[in-house]
Write a protein that holds these residues in place. Structure first.
Motif, PDB file in Angstrom:
ATOM      1  N   VAL A   5      -9.170  -1.718   1.863  1.00  7.99           N
ATOM      2  CA  VAL A   5      -8.360  -0.545   2.220  1.00  7.99           C
ATOM      3  C   VAL A   5      -6.878  -0.842   2.036  1.00  7.99           C
ATOM      4  CG1 VAL A   5      -7.661   0.932   4.153  1.00  7.99           C
ATOM      5  CG2 VAL A   5     -10.084   0.436   3.766  1.00  7.99           C
ATOM      6  N   SER A   6      -6.440  -2.027   2.451  1.00  6.53           N
ATOM      7  CA  SER A   6      -5.034  -2.411   2.293  1.00  6.53           C
ATOM      8  C   SER A   6      -4.647  -2.467   0.824  1.00  6.53           C
ATOM      9  CB  SER A   6      -4.780  -3.777   2.929  1.00  6.53           C
ATOM     10  OG  SER A   6      -5.055  -3.742   4.298  1.00  6.53           O
ATOM     11  N   THR A   7      -5.550  -2.964  -0.008  1.00  2.00           N
ATOM     12  CA  THR A   7      -5.279  -3.034  -1.445  1.00  2.00           C
ATOM     13  C   THR A   7      -5.108  -1.632  -2.019  1.00  2.00           C
ATOM     14  OG1 THR A   7      -6.558  -5.076  -1.583  1.00  2.00           O
ATOM     15  CG2 THR A   7      -6.151  -3.920  -3.639  1.00  2.00           C
ATOM     16  N   ILE A   8      -5.935  -0.723  -1.581  1.00  2.00           N
ATOM     17  CA  ILE A   8      -5.811   0.671  -2.046  1.00  2.00           C
ATOM     18  C   ILE A   8      -4.503   1.279  -1.552  1.00  2.00           C
ATOM     19  CG2 ILE A   8      -6.815   2.988  -1.836  1.00  2.00           C
ATOM     20  CD1 ILE A   8      -9.581   1.533  -1.720  1.00  2.00           C
ATOM     21  N   LEU A   9      -4.103   0.969  -0.318  1.00  2.00           N
ATOM     22  CA  LEU A   9      -2.881   1.536   0.260  1.00  2.00           C
ATOM     23  C   LEU A   9      -1.599   0.925  -0.298  1.00  2.00           C
ATOM     24  CD1 LEU A   9      -3.888   2.008   3.995  1.00  2.00           C
ATOM     25  CD2 LEU A   9      -3.593   3.767   2.244  1.00  2.00           C
ATOM     26  N   ILE A  10      -1.711  -0.068  -1.188  1.00  4.21           N
ATOM     27  CA  ILE A  10      -0.516  -0.618  -1.822  1.00  4.21           C
ATOM     28  C   ILE A  10       0.205   0.471  -2.605  1.00  4.21           C
ATOM     29  CG2 ILE A  10       0.217  -2.141  -3.713  1.00  4.21           C
ATOM     30  CD1 ILE A  10      -1.589  -4.266  -2.602  1.00  4.21           C
ATOM     31  N   ILE A  11      -0.531   1.458  -3.047  1.00  5.75           N
ATOM     32  CA  ILE A  11       0.060   2.572  -3.790  1.00  5.75           C
ATOM     33  C   ILE A  11       1.164   3.244  -2.970  1.00  5.75           C
ATOM     34  CG2 ILE A  11      -0.429   4.858  -4.776  1.00  5.75           C
ATOM     35  CD1 ILE A  11      -3.279   3.766  -5.374  1.00  5.75           C
ATOM     36  N   ILE A  68       1.017  -3.229   1.557  1.00  3.87           N
ATOM     37  CA  ILE A  68       1.525  -4.583   1.318  1.00  3.87           C
ATOM     38  C   ILE A  68       1.586  -5.407   2.609  1.00  3.87           C
ATOM     39  CG2 ILE A  68       3.501  -5.943   0.528  1.00  3.87           C
ATOM     40  CD1 ILE A  68       3.993  -3.678  -1.541  1.00  3.87           C
ATOM     41  N   PRO A  69       2.244  -4.925   3.681  1.00  2.00           N
ATOM     42  CA  PRO A  69       2.237  -5.731   4.911  1.00  2.00           C
ATOM     43  C   PRO A  69       0.845  -5.845   5.527  1.00  2.00           C
ATOM     44  CG  PRO A  69       3.487  -3.701   5.237  1.00  2.00           C
ATOM     45  CD  PRO A  69       3.110  -3.768   3.802  1.00  2.00           C
ATOM     46  N   MET A  70       0.033  -4.787   5.373  1.00  2.00           N
ATOM     47  CA  MET A  70      -1.334  -4.855   5.892  1.00  2.00           C
ATOM     48  C   MET A  70      -2.132  -5.925   5.160  1.00  2.00           C
ATOM     49  SD  MET A  70      -2.174  -0.794   6.341  1.00  2.00           S
ATOM     50  CE  MET A  70      -3.908  -1.038   6.547  1.00  2.00           C
ATOM     51  N   LEU A  71      -1.988  -5.972   3.854  1.00  2.00           N
ATOM     52  CA  LEU A  71      -2.711  -6.952   3.046  1.00  2.00           C
ATOM     53  C   LEU A  71      -2.286  -8.374   3.418  1.00  2.00           C
ATOM     54  CD1 LEU A  71      -4.761  -7.266   0.763  1.00  2.00           C
ATOM     55  CD2 LEU A  71      -2.871  -7.187  -0.846  1.00  2.00           C
ATOM     56  N   ILE A  72      -0.992  -8.574   3.607  1.00  2.00           N
ATOM     57  CA  ILE A  72      -0.493  -9.894   4.008  1.00  2.00           C
ATOM     58  C   ILE A  72      -1.031 -10.265   5.390  1.00  2.00           C
ATOM     59  CG2 ILE A  72       1.577 -11.204   4.638  1.00  2.00           C
ATOM     60  CD1 ILE A  72       3.035  -9.543   2.416  1.00  2.00           C
TER      61      ILE A  72
END
Length: 101
Positions: free
Chosen positions: A54-60, A65-69
């Motif tokens: 989900v975080s990867t999708i929300l990078i858009i 980005i902060p979620m993925l990190i």
């Protein structure tokens, strides 16, 4: 002593076989505490995998980005904390899924 080693193995498997090792230990071992740890480890890996997708999708929208990190760090740090707790014979519940079991 055997249970301590199994708990450490369940937690450490997050780095090499996050689903297979806890599942096999769950099926083979009779100790309820080890079974509970194995289920928590599997659920934690599933939830973290979903959160990272989900975080990867929300990078858009840049929010991802902060979620993925954060989730990526959590995916690595939480099993290490669990290993240390198991080595010290302390009870540990995984965040997010610990209360489900």
């Amino acid at each position: 002593m055997e249970n301590k080693g199994l708990k450490v193995l369940v937690h450490a498997s997050a780095f090499f076989m996050p689903f297979l090792v806890p599942f096999i230990i769950y099926l083979v071992i009779d100790d309820l505490e080890v079974k509970r740890m194995a289920i928590q480890a599997i659920l934690f890996q599933l939830v973290m995998g979903a959160l990272i997708v989900v975080s990867t999708i929300l990078i858009i929208v840049i929010v991802g980005i902060p979620m993925l990190i954060g989730f990526g760090l959590m995916w690595v740090i939480v099993p290490i904390i669990a290993i240390v707790k198991a080595l010290n014979d302390e009870k540990y519940n995984y965040p997010i899924v610990g209360r489900w079991i």
